[in-house]
Design a protein around this motif. Structure first.
Motif, PDB file in Angstrom:
ATOM      1  N   UNK A 174      -9.313  63.837  14.835  1.00  0.00           N
ATOM      2  CA  UNK A 174      -8.754  62.556  15.249  1.00  0.00           C
ATOM      3  C   UNK A 174      -7.506  62.832  16.086  1.00  0.00           C
ATOM      4  N   UNK A 175      -7.682  62.816  17.400  1.00  0.00           N
ATOM      5  CA  UNK A 175      -6.524  63.042  18.258  1.00  0.00           C
ATOM      6  C   UNK A 175      -6.349  64.495  18.668  1.00  0.00           C
ATOM      7  N   UNK A 176      -7.274  65.313  18.258  1.00  0.00           N
ATOM      8  CA  UNK A 176      -7.224  66.697  18.688  1.00  0.00           C
ATOM      9  C   UNK A 176      -8.652  67.179  18.883  1.00  0.00           C
ATOM     10  N   UNK A 177      -8.825  68.116  19.801  1.00  0.00           N
ATOM     11  CA  UNK A 177     -10.151  68.676  19.994  1.00  0.00           C
ATOM     12  C   UNK A 177     -10.013  70.143  20.403  1.00  0.00           C
ATOM     13  N   UNK A 178     -10.957  70.966  19.953  1.00  0.00           N
ATOM     14  CA  UNK A 178     -10.897  72.378  20.331  1.00  0.00           C
ATOM     15  C   UNK A 178     -11.349  72.596  21.775  1.00  0.00           C
ATOM     16  N   UNK A 179     -11.723  71.505  22.460  1.00  0.00           N
ATOM     17  CA  UNK A 179     -12.119  71.577  23.873  1.00  0.00           C
ATOM     18  C   UNK A 179     -13.453  72.247  24.101  1.00  0.00           C
ATOM     19  N   UNK A 180     -14.171  72.505  23.027  1.00  0.00           N
ATOM     20  CA  UNK A 180     -15.551  72.925  23.219  1.00  0.00           C
ATOM     21  C   UNK A 180     -16.379  71.958  22.380  1.00  0.00           C
ATOM     22  N   UNK A 181     -17.635  72.251  22.167  1.00  0.00           N
ATOM     23  CA  UNK A 181     -18.465  71.268  21.487  1.00  0.00           C
ATOM     24  C   UNK A 181     -18.473  71.391  19.973  1.00  0.00           C
ATOM     25  N   UNK A 182     -17.608  72.210  19.453  1.00  0.00           N
ATOM     26  CA  UNK A 182     -17.596  72.361  17.999  1.00  0.00           C
ATOM     27  C   UNK A 182     -17.026  71.126  17.307  1.00  0.00           C
ATOM     28  N   UNK A 183     -17.640  70.745  16.214  1.00  0.00           N
ATOM     29  CA  UNK A 183     -17.129  69.634  15.422  1.00  0.00           C
ATOM     30  C   UNK A 183     -16.890  70.118  13.991  1.00  0.00           C
ATOM     31  N   UNK A 184     -17.804  70.965  13.560  1.00  0.00           N
ATOM     32  CA  UNK A 184     -17.701  71.515  12.215  1.00  0.00           C
ATOM     33  C   UNK A 184     -16.876  72.794  12.284  1.00  0.00           C
ATOM     34  N   UNK A 185     -15.679  72.765  11.720  1.00  0.00           N
ATOM     35  CA  UNK A 185     -14.824  73.941  11.759  1.00  0.00           C
ATOM     36  C   UNK A 185     -14.223  74.230  10.382  1.00  0.00           C
ATOM     37  N   UNK A 186     -14.208  75.503  10.046  1.00  0.00           N
ATOM     38  CA  UNK A 186     -13.561  75.914   8.806  1.00  0.00           C
ATOM     39  C   UNK A 186     -12.051  75.937   9.041  1.00  0.00           C
ATOM     40  N   UNK A 187     -11.310  76.072   7.968  1.00  0.00           N
ATOM     41  CA  UNK A 187      -9.850  76.132   8.087  1.00  0.00           C
ATOM     42  C   UNK A 187      -9.420  77.269   9.005  1.00  0.00           C
ATOM     43  N   UNK A 188     -10.075  78.404   8.835  1.00  0.00           N
ATOM     44  CA  UNK A 188      -9.737  79.554   9.679  1.00  0.00           C
ATOM     45  C   UNK A 188     -10.025  79.272  11.144  1.00  0.00           C
ATOM     46  N   UNK A 189     -11.155  78.627  11.385  1.00  0.00           N
ATOM     47  CA  UNK A 189     -11.508  78.303  12.760  1.00  0.00           C
ATOM     48  C   UNK A 189     -10.526  77.292  13.350  1.00  0.00           C
ATOM     49  N   UNK A 190     -10.130  76.343  12.523  1.00  0.00           N
ATOM     50  CA  UNK A 190      -9.151  75.358  12.979  1.00  0.00           C
ATOM     51  C   UNK A 190      -7.832  76.039  13.318  1.00  0.00           C
ATOM     52  N   UNK A 191      -7.425  76.935  12.433  1.00  0.00           N
ATOM     53  CA  UNK A 191      -6.168  77.640  12.653  1.00  0.00           C
ATOM     54  C   UNK A 191      -6.211  78.441  13.949  1.00  0.00           C
ATOM     55  N   UNK A 192      -7.321  79.092  14.153  1.00  0.00           N
ATOM     56  CA  UNK A 192      -7.446  79.909  15.362  1.00  0.00           C
ATOM     57  C   UNK A 192      -7.478  79.044  16.614  1.00  0.00           C
ATOM     58  N   UNK A 193      -8.079  77.884  16.504  1.00  0.00           N
ATOM     59  CA  UNK A 193      -8.292  77.053  17.700  1.00  0.00           C
ATOM     60  C   UNK A 193      -7.131  76.118  18.008  1.00  0.00           C
ATOM     61  N   UNK A 194      -6.268  75.887  17.025  1.00  0.00           N
ATOM     62  CA  UNK A 194      -5.282  74.830  17.217  1.00  0.00           C
ATOM     63  C   UNK A 194      -4.170  75.151  18.218  1.00  0.00           C
ATOM     64  N   UNK A 195      -4.034  74.259  19.190  1.00  0.00           N
ATOM     65  CA  UNK A 195      -2.877  74.321  20.087  1.00  0.00           C
ATOM     66  C   UNK A 195      -2.442  72.886  20.359  1.00  0.00           C
ATOM     67  N   UNK A 196      -1.197  72.737  20.749  1.00  0.00           N
ATOM     68  CA  UNK A 196      -0.703  71.395  21.053  1.00  0.00           C
ATOM     69  C   UNK A 196      -1.319  70.859  22.343  1.00  0.00           C
ATOM     70  N   UNK A 197      -1.785  71.769  23.206  1.00  0.00           N
ATOM     71  CA  UNK A 197      -2.445  71.311  24.438  1.00  0.00           C
ATOM     72  C   UNK A 197      -3.723  70.554  24.126  1.00  0.00           C
ATOM     73  N   UNK A 198      -4.304  70.863  22.989  1.00  0.00           N
ATOM     74  CA  UNK A 198      -5.553  70.198  22.624  1.00  0.00           C
ATOM     75  C   UNK A 198      -5.353  68.811  22.058  1.00  0.00           C
ATOM     76  N   UNK A 199      -4.092  68.407  21.920  1.00  0.00           N
ATOM     77  CA  UNK A 199      -3.825  67.089  21.341  1.00  0.00           C
ATOM     78  C   UNK A 199      -3.967  66.015  22.414  1.00  0.00           C
ATOM     79  N   UNK A 200      -4.659  64.970  22.025  1.00  0.00           N
ATOM     80  CA  UNK A 200      -4.933  63.843  22.894  1.00  0.00           C
ATOM     81  C   UNK A 200      -3.731  62.893  22.910  1.00  0.00           C
TER      82      UNK A 200
END
Length: 489
Positions: free
Chosen positions: A279-305
């Motif tokens: 909600x308000x953030x996206x990894x910028x690829x088509x992934x929707x299902x992400x584990x905590x580790x994947x979220x941590x790896x993918x998270x950047x403020x640039x991805x925030x809507x």
RNA sequence: GGCGCUAUCGUCUAGGGGUUAGGACGUGAGAUUCUCAAUCUUAAAACCCGGGUUCAAUUCCCGGUAGCGCUACCA
């Protein structure tokens, strides 16, 4: 790119005010702060912003901790603003001494004073801003109550600026900023003062918070300046809003915005976290299902809507369909033993206390059939109930058949099951053979048996189910079903 | 009212000066299966409006509109 290569290891904070349960918007802010900290190997600070004595409650503090604990995301340092009042007051004192703030002896008013705001008096409290030091001291010494206000620079045409990591360059004329309060007349610091003093003192490097603070940031810039402290990097998050577009509120929307509501319904924390991140953030690829580790790896403020995100709920269905879907996905992704451990409390709450082996045997049979953990209760009750709940015997009758046919199936099934080994393959062979023998299709023959054994048409696969239930129970239930059928013949 | 922010399917979003505007949830249809579920295929579904700039704007700029936020001695 301040995100990918921060100048220093970031220190971020989550600063809830304990005025109610932890709500989903706060939880999302917490989660994104946490992801930012962990992604950048920084420090996560938890600070209770409890300077509003009127509205803060201990119950709320407990409920917030309860919510955070459920999320399973840890923090590194913990503070309570109410224990830092001396620092806040001393800083306020300093600002007054430096002439950056002034005493306002106007009695507090309720805020719906539209006349004064229409005239612009809200900006600078005429009569008070200009009060001489002598006069101000005299009235204060006489015990007259006052609030301390920031003396916002006026008439200099000064522009306040900062670059928000999400919203980009922001600017506002200082003349448009009102002389906001720093200290209340009871001596308690306001949010603005306490928050900035603490952020400066705790060396917070990045403030990641709701967009409702975007405009407040100009005030905060002024405070940091007065404190002679470099302001942190700001990143504002789009707000979570209700389907009607209004900001989520505890008062208006009730328990549907409480984190504990999700927990109690049987959301897995990782699914809830996954949902909130989207909600308000996206990894910028088509992934929707992400584990905590994947979220941590993918998270950047640039991805925030930048646009507010609607979280869907209604009176009847308090949960966003996407949240439910993600929960089902996470349920299916969980190893059986972990899943059964998560389900166990829900079964126990319903009065079922299965042995661990049975729990483990039932879990795989229902895991693709539940979306929320609490669904496990209705999905699996017949495994635990000694006596099946009453059902309509008509359910026993297969399509294109009648009661007599159903009866024949059940009789034959009893004969077959009495001698068949209760494992999947044996049951499969035996019952298919039985169907053939009766001249029926598998589906037709299995329905009476399924209903007899489970008490309903829709249930997990028949053979696996029967193996778990065991021969004795299956036969007893089939016998009972046969009796029930007599009334329909 | 003033100031600030925002605007892509119903919802969450990707994208970006030239695209069949992509994905997901949800919805419809179909396949598969012992029912249900899961799975697979498939369909419908979007660039707020008006001006510019440009060979070309959904994308850039301006205006409008709408929504949200702030405008408390709440946070």
């Amino acid at each position: 790119m301040p995100d990918s290569t921060p100048a220093k290891t970031p220190r971020v904070r989550f600063a809830p005010s304990p005025t109610g349960f932890l709500h989903v918007g706060s939880a999302r802010t917490f989660i994104l702060n946490w992801l930012y900290a962990r992604h950048n190997h920084g420090t996560m600070v938890l600070r209770l912003d409890d300077t509003d004595v009127e509205r803060n409650t201990e119950a709320s503090v407990q409920s917030i901790f309860e919510g955070l604990r459920w999320l399973g995301l840890s923090w590194d340092e913990e503070y309570k603003q109410s224990e830092r009042l001396d620092l806040h007051r001393q800083k306020a004192e300093d600002l007054f001494a430096k002439g950056l703030a002034y005493r306002d002896f106007t009695p507090a008013h309720s805020g719906d004073d539209e006349k004064s705001s229409a005239q612009g008096a809200w900006l600078s409290n005429p009569g008070m801003r200009e009060l001489s030091r002598e006069e101000s001291d005299r009235r204060a010494a006489a015990g007259e109550p006052f609030a301390l206000r920031y003396r916002v620079p006026r008439g200099e045409g000064r522009t306040l600026r900062f670059v928000d990591s999400v919203y980009g360059a922001q600017s506002k004329l200082a003349d448009e900023v009102e002389d906001f309060a720093l200290l209340r007349s009871d001596g308690m610091p306001t949010y603005h003062l306490a928050s900035c003093v603490d952020d400066a003192d705790l060396r917070i490097s990045h403030i990641v918070r709701g967009q409702d603070h975007l405009t407040n940031t100009f005030k905060h810039l002024l405070i940091f300046e007065a404190l002679e402290s470099e302001p942190p990097q700001f990143a504002h998050l789009p707000l979570l809003v209700a389907p009607d577009g209004a900001k989520l509120s505890k008062r208006k929307h009730g328990p549907v915005v409480s984190v504990t509501t999700y927990r109690d319904a049987g959301f897995l924390p990782q699914a809830f976290v996954n949902f909130l991140c989207l909600l308000g953030w996206s990894p910028k690829d088509d992934r929707e299902f992400l584990s905590l580790d994947e979220l941590t790896a993918a998270f950047t403020l640039e991805g925030v809507n930048r646009a507010n995100a609607v979280i869907n709920f209604t009176e009847e269905d308090p949960f966003d369909p996407k949240a439910v879907w993600l929960n089902a996905e996470h349920i299916r992704a969980l190893p059986v033993d972990e899943l059964s451990r998560s389900i166990k409390p829900f079964w126990e709450q319903a009065g079922f206390h299965p042995l661990p082996e049975k729990l483990l045997a039932v879990t795989p049979l229902i895991r693709e059939r539940i979306k929320l953990l609490r669904d496990a209760v209705s999905a699996a009750d017949f495994f635990f109930l000694e006596e099946l709940a009453p059902y309509d015997p008509a359910e026993l009758i297969p399509k294109n058949g009648d009661a007599a046919l159903a009866c024949r199936v059940l009789q034959h099934a009893q004969a077959v099951l009495a001698t068949t080994t209760f494992d999947h393959d044996s049951l499969d062979q035996a019952l298919r053979a039985a169907a053939l023998h009766l001249g029926l299709k598998a589906g037709q023959a299995f329905q009476p048996i399924r209903v007899a054994v489970c008490g309903r048409k829709n249930a997990p696969p028949l053979f696996e189910t029967m193996v778990v239930l065991g021969r004795e129970l299956c036969l007893a239930r089939i016998r009972k079903a046969e009796e029930n059928l007599q009334s329909l013949i």
